[in-house]
Design an enzyme around this catalytic site. Sequence first.
Site, PDB file in Angstrom:
ATOM      1  N   GLY A   1       0.813  -1.213   0.000  1.00 13.95           N
ATOM      2  CA  GLY A   1       0.000   0.000   0.000  1.00 13.95           C
ATOM      3  C   GLY A   1       0.840   1.254   0.000  1.00 13.95           C
TER       4      GLY A   1
ATOM      5  N   PHE B   1      -0.744   7.213   2.377  1.00  7.63           N
ATOM      6  CA  PHE B   1      -0.023   8.104   3.274  1.00  7.63           C
ATOM      7  C   PHE B   1       0.863   7.337   4.247  1.00  7.63           C
ATOM      8  CE2 PHE B   1      -3.599  10.853   2.032  1.00  7.63           C
ATOM      9  CZ  PHE B   1      -2.897  11.969   1.619  1.00  7.63           C
ATOM     10  N   GLY B   2       0.317   6.268   4.845  1.00  6.15           N
ATOM     11  CA  GLY B   2       1.083   5.510   5.823  1.00  6.15           C
ATOM     12  C   GLY B   2       2.257   4.787   5.209  1.00  6.15           C
TER      13      GLY B   2
ATOM     14  N   VAL C   1      -2.332  -8.091  -4.052  1.00  8.66           N
ATOM     15  CA  VAL C   1      -2.085  -9.054  -2.972  1.00  8.66           C
ATOM     16  C   VAL C   1      -3.360  -9.849  -2.697  1.00  8.66           C
ATOM     17  CG1 VAL C   1      -1.516  -9.290  -0.523  1.00  8.66           C
ATOM     18  CG2 VAL C   1      -0.275  -7.635  -1.948  1.00  8.66           C
TER      19      VAL C   1
ATOM     20  N   GLU D   1     -18.483  18.089   2.091  1.00  7.95           N
ATOM     21  CA  GLU D   1     -17.700  18.732   1.048  1.00  7.95           C
ATOM     22  C   GLU D   1     -18.292  18.482  -0.331  1.00  7.95           C
ATOM     23  OE1 GLU D   1     -13.468  18.705   3.521  1.00  7.95           O
ATOM     24  OE2 GLU D   1     -13.936  17.071   2.143  1.00  7.95           O
TER      25      GLU D   1
ATOM     26  N   ASP E   1      -6.020   2.952   7.706  1.00  8.79           N
ATOM     27  CA  ASP E   1      -7.427   2.567   7.780  1.00  8.79           C
ATOM     28  C   ASP E   1      -7.621   1.084   8.030  1.00  8.79           C
ATOM     29  OD1 ASP E   1      -8.261   5.146   7.318  1.00  8.79           O
ATOM     30  OD2 ASP E   1      -8.450   4.888   5.151  1.00  8.79           O
TER      31      ASP E   1
ATOM     32  N   ALA F   1      -5.482  11.017   7.043  1.00  8.71           N
ATOM     33  CA  ALA F   1      -4.092  11.010   6.582  1.00  8.71           C
ATOM     34  C   ALA F   1      -3.081  11.262   7.697  1.00  8.71           C
ATOM     35  CB  ALA F   1      -3.929  12.031   5.460  1.00  8.71           C
TER      36      ALA F   1
END
Length: 422
Positions: free
Chosen positions: A12, A15-16, A80, A172, A301, A317
């Site tokens: 992945g 952000f992480g 994966v 938003e 997440d 994030a």
Amino acid sequence: MSEDEHKVVVVGAGFGGLELTRALSGAPVRITMIDKRNHHLFQPLLYQVATTSLATSEVAWPIRHLLRKRKDVTTLLGNVTGVDRAGKRVLLEDGSSVPYDTLVLATGARHAYFGHDEWEPFAPGLKTLEDATTIRRRILLAFEQAERETDPDKRQALLTLVIVGGGPTGVELAGTIVELAHDTLRGEFRSIDTRKARVVLIEAGDRILANFAPQLSDYARKALERLGVTVELGRPVTKLDAEGVVFGDRRLPARTIIWAAGVAASPAAEWLAVPADRAGRVLVEPDLTVPGSPDIFVIGDTAHVLRPDGKPVPGVAPSAKQEGKHVAATIKARLAGDNAPRPFRYKHAGDLATIGKRAAAIDFGWIKLTGWLAWWLWGIAHIYFLIDFRNRLAVSLSWLWIYLTGQRSARLITQGDDDNNN
């Protein structure tokens, strides 16, 4: 790759995953980054792609480009399908596998329809670039079809756009869609008045932006209503199809519905065969490792992590980046011979949501801001976190143009056949 080099596999490039990789720079490791897409996505601005404010290239970057200077990183495009914990290998869809000494799963989240997956074709969620362009297509097609529709009831259904879910994404979306209809598209059609389009935000709870302070939720609701959004509270959606939505005891004909009500984690818990919460997030140890497998970390997440107050760490994030940095520090400490437990400590950076092009709500806990000033701070924060100067400049210019003229330039109808908006 030398056999004695420590192999870190990161699944992945969100952000992480990227923050972890950045923080491991200079460490004695070889990193393999695996993602099923070739780009990193700045998800906080994805709704602006869906609502024609930004182009896809302004919120996404090729992973290989971002990591091109990191000779210690190998990037693989692959899907994966599982993890062999005993053999310490990540299994890929094509039948191949990638060995690891340390595995980090940072695989993000997907849509959750609360047991009604049959709703997805009629109400797409917003997690990927493909989702954003699909939603953009459906919004724009609704106006095109309304222009040709002679039946007044069918025309109104086409001009009714529904967002399910009153969190930041729903708020938003609602604010931007109503501005698109009332400002950007005004005067471009001959048979319809786009200002008569109706945007409805449906929230099952008693207030929108439930994670914000109550006064900010109230401000956001009133700000949306001033823009022309109809906010429906306290009645969950019970039925949804191609013709409209049922919430409470009311049916609302609508041909364009967007899902912003819930998310579920990636299948990481299934790959690992470990306990998960109701959203599918792995119940990790305090140091973000998988119970019984200290060589496997889960972040973002995909992880269920508790704050000191007992509430889950939010799936945003900043928390994913903090977790990525924490795991990188733990890996480096272990390689240096320090195997002491290192519990993760989350630092809340605040909650932010924008409401159209001139208002926002910001909750830093110690200070709460609304209105024009909050909108500017929201914009500055998002531009700061964009990855490169070109995107910062492009987004800034796009926002300035929208602010001054109300016009949004990313209004091309692309993608496949979608005649019936489903």
